[in-house]
Scaffold this active site. Structure first.
Site, PDB file in Angstrom:
ATOM      1  CB  SER A  94      -0.885   0.005   1.239  1.00 34.32           C
ATOM      2  OG  SER A  94      -1.493   1.265   1.379  1.00 34.32           O
TER       3      SER A  94
ATOM      4  CB  SER B 140      -2.593   4.170   2.567  1.00 30.94           C
ATOM      5  OG  SER B 140      -3.573   3.929   1.591  1.00 30.94           O
TER       6      SER B 140
ATOM      7  CB  THR C 210      -7.306  -1.953   2.036  1.00 29.57           C
ATOM      8  OG1 THR C 210      -7.291  -2.215   0.626  1.00 29.57           O
ATOM      9  CG2 THR C 210      -6.202  -2.751   2.721  1.00 29.57           C
TER      10      THR C 210
ATOM     11  CE  LYS D 286     -11.466  -1.039   0.207  1.00 33.27           C
ATOM     12  NZ  LYS D 286     -11.399  -0.343  -1.071  1.00 33.27           N
TER      13      LYS D 286
ATOM     14  CG  ASN E 141     -12.503   3.991   2.034  1.00 29.56           C
ATOM     15  OD1 ASN E 141     -13.498   4.617   2.389  1.00 29.56           O
ATOM     16  ND2 ASN E 141     -11.529   4.541   1.349  1.00 29.56           N
TER      17      ASN E 141
ATOM     18  N   GLY F 205     -16.433  -5.261  -5.038  1.00 31.65           N
ATOM     19  CA  GLY F 205     -16.625  -4.094  -4.191  1.00 31.65           C
ATOM     20  C   GLY F 205     -16.444  -2.782  -4.946  1.00 31.65           C
TER      21      GLY F 205
HETATM   22  P1  NAP Z   1     -13.169  -7.716  -5.722  1.00 29.22           P
HETATM   23  O1  NAP Z   1     -14.302  -7.331  -4.838  1.00 29.22           O
HETATM   24  O2  NAP Z   1     -12.344  -8.917  -5.398  1.00 29.22           O
HETATM   25  O3  NAP Z   1     -13.794  -7.899  -7.214  1.00 29.22           O
HETATM   26  C1  NAP Z   1     -12.991  -8.330  -8.273  1.00 29.22           C
HETATM   27  C2  NAP Z   1     -13.794  -8.297  -9.571  1.00 29.22           C
HETATM   28  O4  NAP Z   1     -12.924  -8.729 -10.619  1.00 29.22           O
HETATM   29  C3  NAP Z   1     -14.996  -9.233  -9.574  1.00 29.22           C
HETATM   30  O5  NAP Z   1     -16.038  -8.632 -10.283  1.00 29.22           O
HETATM   31  C4  NAP Z   1     -14.470 -10.450 -10.356  1.00 29.22           C
HETATM   32  O6  NAP Z   1     -15.483 -11.126 -11.088  1.00 29.22           O
HETATM   33  C5  NAP Z   1     -13.553  -9.773 -11.350  1.00 29.22           C
HETATM   34  N1  NAP Z   1     -12.560 -10.711 -11.830  1.00 29.22           N
HETATM   35  C6  NAP Z   1     -11.480 -11.174 -11.155  1.00 29.22           C
HETATM   36  N2  NAP Z   1     -10.805 -12.042 -11.935  1.00 29.22           N
HETATM   37  C7  NAP Z   1     -11.495 -12.133 -13.103  1.00 29.22           C
HETATM   38  C8  NAP Z   1     -11.311 -12.861 -14.303  1.00 29.22           C
HETATM   39  N3  NAP Z   1     -10.263 -13.682 -14.460  1.00 29.22           N
HETATM   40  N4  NAP Z   1     -12.188 -12.683 -15.321  1.00 29.22           N
HETATM   41  C9  NAP Z   1     -13.247 -11.846 -15.177  1.00 29.22           C
HETATM   42  N5  NAP Z   1     -13.482 -11.126 -14.057  1.00 29.22           N
HETATM   43  C10 NAP Z   1     -12.615 -11.274 -13.035  1.00 29.22           C
HETATM   44  O7  NAP Z   1     -12.117  -6.522  -5.864  1.00 29.22           O
HETATM   45  P2  NAP Z   1     -12.442  -4.949  -5.772  1.00 29.22           P
HETATM   46  O8  NAP Z   1     -12.280  -4.504  -4.366  1.00 29.22           O
HETATM   47  O9  NAP Z   1     -13.719  -4.691  -6.481  1.00 29.22           O
HETATM   48  O10 NAP Z   1     -11.215  -4.332  -6.575  1.00 29.22           O
HETATM   49  C11 NAP Z   1     -11.146  -4.458  -7.986  1.00 29.22           C
HETATM   50  C12 NAP Z   1     -10.040  -3.577  -8.539  1.00 29.22           C
HETATM   51  O11 NAP Z   1     -10.280  -2.205  -8.233  1.00 29.22           O
HETATM   52  C13 NAP Z   1      -8.659  -3.915  -7.983  1.00 29.22           C
HETATM   53  O12 NAP Z   1      -7.746  -3.922  -9.045  1.00 29.22           O
HETATM   54  C14 NAP Z   1      -8.375  -2.755  -7.050  1.00 29.22           C
HETATM   55  O13 NAP Z   1      -6.990  -2.480  -6.971  1.00 29.22           O
HETATM   56  C15 NAP Z   1      -9.102  -1.617  -7.742  1.00 29.22           C
HETATM   57  N6  NAP Z   1      -9.422  -0.540  -6.791  1.00 29.22           N
HETATM   58  C16 NAP Z   1      -8.791   0.649  -6.931  1.00 29.22           C
HETATM   59  C17 NAP Z   1      -9.033   1.679  -6.038  1.00 29.22           C
HETATM   60  C18 NAP Z   1      -8.326   2.988  -6.182  1.00 29.22           C
HETATM   61  O14 NAP Z   1      -8.266   3.783  -5.239  1.00 29.22           O
HETATM   62  N7  NAP Z   1      -7.801   3.292  -7.363  1.00 29.22           N
HETATM   63  C19 NAP Z   1      -9.956   1.508  -4.994  1.00 29.22           C
HETATM   64  C20 NAP Z   1     -10.620   0.265  -4.882  1.00 29.22           C
HETATM   65  C21 NAP Z   1     -10.331  -0.758  -5.797  1.00 29.22           C
HETATM   66  P3  NAP Z   1     -16.458 -12.189 -10.365  1.00 29.22           P
HETATM   67  O15 NAP Z   1     -17.488 -11.364  -9.651  1.00 29.22           O
HETATM   68  O16 NAP Z   1     -17.018 -12.964 -11.488  1.00 29.22           O
HETATM   69  O17 NAP Z   1     -15.617 -13.005  -9.427  1.00 29.22           O
END
Ligand code: NAP
Length: 286
Positions: free
Chosen positions: A19, A21, A66, A70, A91, A133
């Site tokens: 992180s 942060s 994180t 969350k 968060n 999320g």
């Molecule tokens: P999460 O809750 O684990 O969700 C992951 C998502 O990715 C799910 O929809 C999952 O699909 C999909 N996925 C994973 N592998 C896949 C694959 N091989 N093919 C198709 N879909 C796939 O994670 P999250 O918290 O939403 O975070 C997602 C991304 O957002 C991360 O990269 C994170 O770093 C980024 N993010 C960035 C910030 C920022 O401040 N910039 C803040 C928050 C998150 P399924 O539902 O089908 O499993």
């Protein structure tokens, strides 16, 4: 300098090693001349139910939360900001007289990141790729900001359907749920948010979209990932003349918002700019 009066803040997650942060918050503290320190707090899953009690006992003034906590931490809070309740995730936690209050600054961070690029959501057509999320937070933000309509495209239909159901409890907005196999883009789309973890370092060759023609209907492509700065998704979008935005702005602004909540201060634009420059030394600002 850490002294007897220094207020303690930290990041709860599993893992937390990568992180930035701590870098952002300790830089903000230094620039704002506040007597505080922000440290990583690696919490293993078997201990997550004791986090709030332990943190309160240690007089920790505020925490970021994180992956993967969350959602689970939200269930343990006695006070939660109403929009964080809608999103279903927190968060940011701030210590109060009786416990911790939860906020969701991922959503306000994404909003401010778009605003900083001159992009609003009102009356915009939106496609969200993903159903986790980050997709939930993005979708709820779009609904709150009165987007014209949302299409959620996720591999697991059920998770996208749940997001739709939760949004419709609060907002009257057209929402379409599709899986990648079914998805055909028929009309122009103002904004497409890539919210899956596909393409994140080190698997930089992955993208949820393989077909270049997809981007011909998209005006602005936003990837929530910031490492790498330009994911394969954003590279494809750019080569098809979309405006592209990565997740670094969201990361910066969610931190600034959390810092403001904790310390009850307004971080001036020149300080935000200095932190932005610091982050730009490590990551690509797009
Ligand atoms: P999460 O809750 O684990 O969700 C992951 C998502 O990715 C799910 O929809 C999952 O699909 C999909 N996925 C994973 N592998 C896949 C694959 N091989 N093919 C198709 N879909 C796939 O994670 P999250 O918290 O939403 O975070 C997602 C991304 O957002 C991360 O990269 C994170 O770093 C980024 N993010 C960035 C910030 C920022 O401040 N910039 C803040 C928050 C998150 P399924 O539902 O089908 O499993």
């Amino acid at each position: 300098m850490i002294q007897g009066t220094t207020k303690l803040f930290g990041l709860v997650g599993h893992p937390v090693e990568h992180s930035c942060s701590p870098l952002i918050h300790n830089t903000l503290a230094s620039l704002m001349k506040l007597d505080m320190i922000y440290v990583p707090l690696h919490v293993y899953p078997e201990n997550v139910n004791q986090v709030l009690k332990g943190a309160y006992a240690l007089n920790i003034q505020g925490m970021n939360v994180t992956v993967p906590y969350k959602n689970v931490i939200l269930q343990q809070l006695e006070d939660v900001d109403p929009f964080a309740v809608q999103v279903g995730a927190v968060n940011t936690l701030k210590k109060t007289q009786t416990g911790y209050k939860g906020y969701n600054t991922d959503t306000s961070g994404l909003f401010l990141s778009l605003i900083s690029r001159g992009i609003t959501l009102q009356n915009k057509t939106v496609v969200i790729i993903g159903g986790g999320g980050a997709a939930r937070a993005t979708a709820m933000l779009c609904a709150k900001e009165k987007a014209a309509g949302i299409t959620i495209c996720n591999r697991t239909r059920n998770k996208a359907e749940m997001i739709k159901k939760d949004i419709l409890q609060h907002y009257d907005i057209p929402i379409n749920v599709v899986t990648p196999d079914e998805f055909i883009l028929q009309n122009a789309v103002d904004l497409c948010f890539q919210t899956t973890s596909l393409g994140m370092h080190p698997k930089v060759k992955e993208s949820p979209v393989q077909n270049h023609t997809f981007f011909s209907a998209v005006k602005v492509a936003v990837d929530l990932i910031y490492n790498p700065g330009k994911t394969k998704f954003l590279q494809m979008a750019q080569s098809n003349h979309c405006t592209i935005i990565n997740g670094l702005g969201m990361l910066l602004y969610q931190a600034v918002q959390a810092f403001e909540i904790w310390n009850e201060v307004k971080v001036p634009p020149d300080v935000v700019e200095q932190v932005r420059e610091l982050l730009s030394e490590r990551y690509q600002w797009i």
